[in-house]
Design a protein around this motif. Sequence first.
Motif, mmCIF file in Angstrom:
data_model
loop_
_atom_site.group_PDB
_atom_site.id
_atom_site.type_symbol
_atom_site.label_atom_id
_atom_site.label_comp_id
_atom_site.label_asym_id
_atom_site.label_seq_id
_atom_site.Cartn_x
_atom_site.Cartn_y
_atom_site.Cartn_z
ATOM 1 N N ASN A 1 55.917 71.362 56.491
ATOM 2 C CA ASN A 1 54.500 71.569 56.770
ATOM 3 C C ASN A 1 54.257 72.264 58.099
ATOM 4 O O ASN A 1 53.244 72.943 58.252
ATOM 5 C CB ASN A 1 53.746 70.239 56.703
ATOM 6 N N VAL A 2 55.152 72.122 59.049
ATOM 7 C CA VAL A 2 55.012 72.864 60.302
ATOM 8 C C VAL A 2 55.153 74.363 60.035
ATOM 9 O O VAL A 2 54.463 75.176 60.645
ATOM 10 C CB VAL A 2 56.028 72.380 61.358
ATOM 11 N N THR A 3 56.012 74.718 59.080
ATOM 12 C CA THR A 3 56.163 76.138 58.756
ATOM 13 C C THR A 3 54.923 76.697 58.055
ATOM 14 O O THR A 3 54.695 77.899 58.071
ATOM 15 C CB THR A 3 57.389 76.378 57.860
ATOM 16 N N LYS A 4 54.119 75.829 57.435
ATOM 17 C CA LYS A 4 52.909 76.262 56.735
ATOM 18 C C LYS A 4 51.696 76.396 57.654
ATOM 19 O O LYS A 4 50.664 76.910 57.233
ATOM 20 C CB LYS A 4 52.563 75.279 55.613
ATOM 21 N N LEU A 5 51.799 75.894 58.886
ATOM 22 C CA LEU A 5 50.651 75.910 59.797
ATOM 23 C C LEU A 5 50.372 77.306 60.332
ATOM 24 O O LEU A 5 51.281 78.068 60.638
ATOM 25 C CB LEU A 5 50.894 74.973 60.977
ATOM 26 N N ASP A 6 49.098 77.625 60.424
ATOM 27 C CA ASP A 6 48.632 78.837 61.092
ATOM 28 C C ASP A 6 47.996 78.371 62.400
ATOM 29 O O ASP A 6 46.926 77.777 62.404
ATOM 30 C CB ASP A 6 47.607 79.568 60.227
ATOM 31 N N PHE A 7 48.687 78.603 63.505
ATOM 32 C CA PHE A 7 48.256 78.058 64.789
ATOM 33 C C PHE A 7 46.997 78.733 65.335
ATOM 34 O O PHE A 7 46.407 78.252 66.286
ATOM 35 C CB PHE A 7 49.405 78.141 65.802
ATOM 36 N N ASN A 8 46.568 79.815 64.728
ATOM 37 C CA ASN A 8 45.331 80.466 65.152
ATOM 38 C C ASN A 8 44.097 79.759 64.606
ATOM 39 O O ASN A 8 43.013 79.865 65.189
ATOM 40 C CB ASN A 8 45.323 81.931 64.721
ATOM 41 N N GLU B 1 44.084 75.261 54.301
ATOM 42 C CA GLU B 1 45.292 74.504 53.986
ATOM 43 C C GLU B 1 45.949 73.903 55.219
ATOM 44 O O GLU B 1 46.808 73.033 55.085
ATOM 45 C CB GLU B 1 46.282 75.396 53.247
ATOM 46 N N ASN B 2 45.570 74.351 56.397
ATOM 47 C CA ASN B 2 46.138 73.786 57.619
ATOM 48 C C ASN B 2 45.777 72.312 57.768
ATOM 49 O O ASN B 2 46.570 71.533 58.292
ATOM 50 C CB ASN B 2 45.661 74.548 58.852
ATOM 51 N N VAL B 3 44.596 71.937 57.305
ATOM 52 C CA VAL B 3 44.176 70.533 57.391
ATOM 53 C C VAL B 3 45.096 69.669 56.533
ATOM 54 O O VAL B 3 45.522 68.590 56.952
ATOM 55 C CB VAL B 3 42.698 70.379 56.968
ATOM 56 N N VAL B 4 45.425 70.146 55.349
ATOM 57 C CA VAL B 4 46.326 69.404 54.467
ATOM 58 C C VAL B 4 47.707 69.275 55.114
ATOM 59 O O VAL B 4 48.320 68.199 55.079
ATOM 60 C CB VAL B 4 46.427 70.097 53.089
ATOM 61 N N ALA B 5 48.177 70.341 55.713
ATOM 62 C CA ALA B 5 49.478 70.295 56.376
ATOM 63 C C ALA B 5 49.458 69.324 57.551
ATOM 64 O O ALA B 5 50.408 68.551 57.743
ATOM 65 C CB ALA B 5 49.878 71.689 56.845
ATOM 66 N N LEU B 6 48.384 69.328 58.331
ATOM 67 C CA LEU B 6 48.279 68.399 59.462
ATOM 68 C C LEU B 6 48.228 66.952 58.993
ATOM 69 O O LEU B 6 48.860 66.072 59.601
ATOM 70 C CB LEU B 6 47.052 68.725 60.303
#
Length: 69
Positions: A19-26, A32-37
């Motif tokens: 899930n860290v690889t799926k994050l968009d830090f911008n 989908e970043n919320v789901v990954a977090l």
Amino acid sequence: MKVATIILSVIALGLIVFNVTKLDFNALLEGENVVALITIFTSLCAIVLLQILRISKRIEKLSKEKRSA
């Protein structure tokens, strides 16, 4: 029990890495970043709970040994 907790901890760690690889830090709080977090947070919670379980089993084992002696 020890093997099961280790296996589950490794799976949770794998989920964190995935899930860290799926994050968009911008844009961390969008899409989908919320789901990954959320998945990262729940995996961290699972690891903590599994470690607490392992420690409690170790304490239980030591207390049984002291009662026997």
